[in-house]
Scaffold this motif. Sequence first.
Motif, PDB file in Angstrom:
ATOM      1  N   ILE A   5     -30.002  21.251   4.999  1.00 34.50           N
ATOM      2  CA  ILE A   5     -28.879  22.635   4.076  1.00 34.50           C
ATOM      3  C   ILE A   5     -29.256  24.219   4.338  1.00 34.50           C
ATOM      4  O   ILE A   5     -29.300  25.201   3.518  1.00 34.50           O
ATOM      5  CB  ILE A   5     -28.251  21.618   3.634  1.00 34.50           C
ATOM      6  CG1 ILE A   5     -29.378  21.574   2.259  1.00 34.50           C
ATOM      7  CG2 ILE A   5     -27.374  20.525   3.349  1.00 34.50           C
ATOM      8  CD1 ILE A   5     -28.985  20.843   1.185  1.00 34.50           C
ATOM      9  N   PHE A   6     -30.834  23.623   4.706  1.00 32.85           N
ATOM     10  CA  PHE A   6     -31.345  24.690   3.935  1.00 32.85           C
ATOM     11  C   PHE A   6     -32.183  25.566   5.382  1.00 32.85           C
ATOM     12  O   PHE A   6     -32.176  25.695   6.897  1.00 32.85           O
ATOM     13  CB  PHE A   6     -32.783  23.890   3.850  1.00 32.85           C
ATOM     14  CG  PHE A   6     -33.071  23.550   2.619  1.00 32.85           C
ATOM     15  CD1 PHE A   6     -32.909  24.073   1.549  1.00 32.85           C
ATOM     16  CD2 PHE A   6     -33.257  21.936   2.867  1.00 32.85           C
ATOM     17  CE1 PHE A   6     -32.495  23.388   0.121  1.00 32.85           C
ATOM     18  CE2 PHE A   6     -33.454  21.207   1.494  1.00 32.85           C
ATOM     19  CZ  PHE A   6     -32.474  21.627   0.426  1.00 32.85           C
ATOM     20  N   HIS A   7     -32.115  27.090   5.191  1.00 33.05           N
ATOM     21  CA  HIS A   7     -32.418  27.892   6.194  1.00 33.05           C
ATOM     22  C   HIS A   7     -33.282  29.452   6.061  1.00 33.05           C
ATOM     23  O   HIS A   7     -33.510  29.517   6.986  1.00 33.05           O
ATOM     24  CB  HIS A   7     -31.010  28.834   5.568  1.00 33.05           C
ATOM     25  CG  HIS A   7     -29.432  27.678   5.872  1.00 33.05           C
ATOM     26  ND1 HIS A   7     -28.872  27.445   6.985  1.00 33.05           N
ATOM     27  CD2 HIS A   7     -28.633  28.286   4.457  1.00 33.05           C
ATOM     28  CE1 HIS A   7     -27.800  26.949   7.060  1.00 33.05           C
ATOM     29  NE2 HIS A   7     -27.434  26.789   5.721  1.00 33.05           N
ATOM     30  N   ASN A   8     -34.074  29.025   4.375  1.00 30.43           N
ATOM     31  CA  ASN A   8     -35.774  29.457   4.729  1.00 30.43           C
ATOM     32  C   ASN A   8     -35.917  29.163   4.090  1.00 30.43           C
ATOM     33  O   ASN A   8     -36.009  28.488   2.644  1.00 30.43           O
ATOM     34  CB  ASN A   8     -34.240  30.769   4.256  1.00 30.43           C
ATOM     35  CG  ASN A   8     -36.360  31.493   3.601  1.00 30.43           C
ATOM     36  OD1 ASN A   8     -37.361  31.889   3.292  1.00 30.43           O
ATOM     37  ND2 ASN A   8     -36.175  33.343   4.038  1.00 30.43           N
ATOM     38  N   ALA A   9     -37.374  28.478   4.463  1.00 30.29           N
ATOM     39  CA  ALA A   9     -37.750  27.351   3.513  1.00 30.29           C
ATOM     40  C   ALA A   9     -39.934  27.804   3.935  1.00 30.29           C
ATOM     41  O   ALA A   9     -40.045  28.932   4.698  1.00 30.29           O
ATOM     42  CB  ALA A   9     -38.304  26.459   4.634  1.00 30.29           C
ATOM     43  N   VAL A  10     -40.640  27.778   2.540  1.00 35.62           N
ATOM     44  CA  VAL A  10     -41.881  28.080   2.665  1.00 35.62           C
ATOM     45  C   VAL A  10     -42.640  27.070   2.821  1.00 35.62           C
ATOM     46  O   VAL A  10     -42.356  26.009   1.574  1.00 35.62           O
ATOM     47  CB  VAL A  10     -42.343  28.541   1.170  1.00 35.62           C
ATOM     48  CG1 VAL A  10     -43.532  29.199   1.066  1.00 35.62           C
ATOM     49  CG2 VAL A  10     -41.530  30.760   1.459  1.00 35.62           C
ATOM     50  N   VAL A  11     -43.080  26.424   3.599  1.00 38.90           N
ATOM     51  CA  VAL A  11     -44.655  25.192   3.668  1.00 38.90           C
ATOM     52  C   VAL A  11     -45.810  25.764   3.210  1.00 38.90           C
ATOM     53  O   VAL A  11     -46.261  25.894   4.415  1.00 38.90           O
ATOM     54  CB  VAL A  11     -43.894  24.324   4.696  1.00 38.90           C
ATOM     55  CG1 VAL A  11     -45.110  23.059   4.497  1.00 38.90           C
ATOM     56  CG2 VAL A  11     -42.303  24.255   5.099  1.00 38.90           C
TER      57      VAL A  11
END
Length: 269
Positions: A5-11
């Motif tokens: 459901i996530f479209h923009n992620a920082v890892v």
Amino acid sequence: MTPSIFHNAVVTGACGGLGQALARELIGAGARVALVGLQRPALDALAALAPERCAVYQPDVSDTTALQAMAADWMERFGVPDLVIANAGVAGGFDTAQASDLAVMRRMLEINLLGVATSFQPFLEAMRASGQRGALVGVASLAGWRGMPGNGAYCASKAGLIAYLQSLRAELRPTAITVHTISPGYMRTVLTAGNRFAMPGLMEADEAARRLLAGVAAGNEHIVLPRRIGWLSRTLNLLPARLHDRILLGQPRKPRAGEPGSTDIPGLK
């Protein structure tokens, strides 16, 4: 691949182990992903999976200025994230009697504890202002539930992280941003490769990543990986402290910095 459901992620800590597995899952699910870590070749290999949706950054996660610059660049190019996973961490044995190990504790706290707040801070106001659902994920450890002999620095950093995430979760209750505490047990990564003791419930990073993302998507605020090891840990914690300590003292200790089997701690002086 896990539907996301996530479209923009920082890892952060995306170079290997759990971080790399998380990045692969998110990229495979179609998300835009900021890949944050120190090993450029590993990050570039991940970015090559979807170069139009990825960017590579190499800051020290305890460096406030560097993280703010990274966040500003990412949001200018790809927008405000709806998922920030503060996964970067280091581990190593610790002996209070050794003066050199005080630097190990300082650096471990900088990365494992301060580094999480430093990773969240540059994105938080923009995420809150967007009014959209967002998630902040801190990767703690079962080691943060109780101190273990020879592992005081790591346990302290993860216990502090658990308390910090509790505070942040309470602060953000009125918003659309959720805060998630991840407590992995043993996972097959470079951080555990040198361990000389039994590691019950040892998980593969890919499986852990899928479970983590599914749990965050479902809104679970506390995620233990694997769950059965959490129950084992809780059961052991019911024992009298002297008996619990005696059991742990019978196990080999985690290698200290510089000992055979120890893992690198970036920035250790």
